[in-house]
Motif scaffolding. Sequence first.
Motif, PDB file in Angstrom:
ATOM      1  N   ARG A  13      51.841  33.136 -11.111  1.00 53.51           N
ATOM      2  CA  ARG A  13      52.241  32.066 -12.028  1.00 53.51           C
ATOM      3  C   ARG A  13      51.376  30.828 -11.820  1.00 53.51           C
ATOM      4  O   ARG A  13      50.792  30.614 -10.763  1.00 53.51           O
ATOM      5  CB  ARG A  13      53.702  31.692 -11.802  1.00 53.51           C
ATOM      6  N   THR A  14      51.332  29.977 -12.826  1.00 57.16           N
ATOM      7  CA  THR A  14      50.625  28.709 -12.729  1.00 57.16           C
ATOM      8  C   THR A  14      51.527  27.704 -12.027  1.00 57.16           C
ATOM      9  O   THR A  14      52.716  27.604 -12.346  1.00 57.16           O
ATOM     10  CB  THR A  14      50.238  28.193 -14.119  1.00 57.16           C
ATOM     11  N   VAL A  15      50.956  26.982 -11.049  1.00 58.47           N
ATOM     12  CA  VAL A  15      51.726  26.026 -10.269  1.00 58.47           C
ATOM     13  C   VAL A  15      51.008  24.680 -10.213  1.00 58.47           C
ATOM     14  O   VAL A  15      49.797  24.599 -10.408  1.00 58.47           O
ATOM     15  CB  VAL A  15      51.965  26.530  -8.819  1.00 58.47           C
ATOM     16  N   GLU A  16      51.782  23.661  -9.945  1.00 63.99           N
ATOM     17  CA  GLU A  16      51.253  22.337  -9.626  1.00 63.99           C
ATOM     18  C   GLU A  16      51.765  22.007  -8.231  1.00 63.99           C
ATOM     19  O   GLU A  16      52.959  22.127  -7.968  1.00 63.99           O
ATOM     20  CB  GLU A  16      51.737  21.295 -10.622  1.00 63.99           C
ATOM     21  N   VAL A  62      56.387  21.804  -5.112  1.00 60.99           N
ATOM     22  CA  VAL A  62      55.616  22.696  -5.960  1.00 60.99           C
ATOM     23  C   VAL A  62      56.364  22.855  -7.272  1.00 60.99           C
ATOM     24  O   VAL A  62      57.562  23.135  -7.278  1.00 60.99           O
ATOM     25  CB  VAL A  62      55.436  24.086  -5.298  1.00 60.99           C
ATOM     26  N   ARG A  63      55.663  22.657  -8.363  1.00 61.21           N
ATOM     27  CA  ARG A  63      56.254  22.866  -9.690  1.00 61.21           C
ATOM     28  C   ARG A  63      55.726  24.183 -10.235  1.00 61.21           C
ATOM     29  O   ARG A  63      54.516  24.394 -10.321  1.00 61.21           O
ATOM     30  CB  ARG A  63      55.861  21.726 -10.627  1.00 61.21           C
ATOM     31  N   ILE A  64      56.633  25.084 -10.607  1.00 64.45           N
ATOM     32  CA  ILE A  64      56.268  26.357 -11.228  1.00 64.45           C
ATOM     33  C   ILE A  64      56.319  26.144 -12.733  1.00 64.45           C
ATOM     34  O   ILE A  64      57.374  25.803 -13.280  1.00 64.45           O
ATOM     35  CB  ILE A  64      57.249  27.489 -10.829  1.00 64.45           C
ATOM     36  N   LEU A  65      55.186  26.341 -13.393  1.00 65.20           N
ATOM     37  CA  LEU A  65      55.138  26.112 -14.838  1.00 65.20           C
ATOM     38  C   LEU A  65      55.658  27.337 -15.595  1.00 65.20           C
ATOM     39  O   LEU A  65      55.579  28.461 -15.098  1.00 65.20           O
ATOM     40  CB  LEU A  65      53.713  25.785 -15.255  1.00 65.20           C
ATOM     41  N   PRO A  66      56.197  27.118 -16.786  1.00 66.59           N
ATOM     42  CA  PRO A  66      56.721  28.248 -17.572  1.00 66.59           C
ATOM     43  C   PRO A  66      55.622  29.262 -17.882  1.00 66.59           C
ATOM     44  O   PRO A  66      54.466  28.882 -18.075  1.00 66.59           O
ATOM     45  CB  PRO A  66      57.212  27.596 -18.857  1.00 66.59           C
TER      46      PRO A  66
END
Length: 67
Positions: A13-16, A62-66
Amino acid sequence: MDFADILATFIGRTVEVFQTTQFLSGQLVAVTPGTFTVQTSQNIYTPSTVRVNVVIENTEFVRILPA
């Protein structure tokens, strides 16, 4: 279940990633008990993609993007 176990469920997944002194954005590619690896995406701050090993202990959140 700890943070690394939960984070491992989001591999691919894409993360920030937010740390005190830096911000990373990219794809989560690996997780170990003390670190995780992000394949950064190209942006104005990083002209090429690189793999960055991040120490979990030094991570604010950590933010998990949709998907």
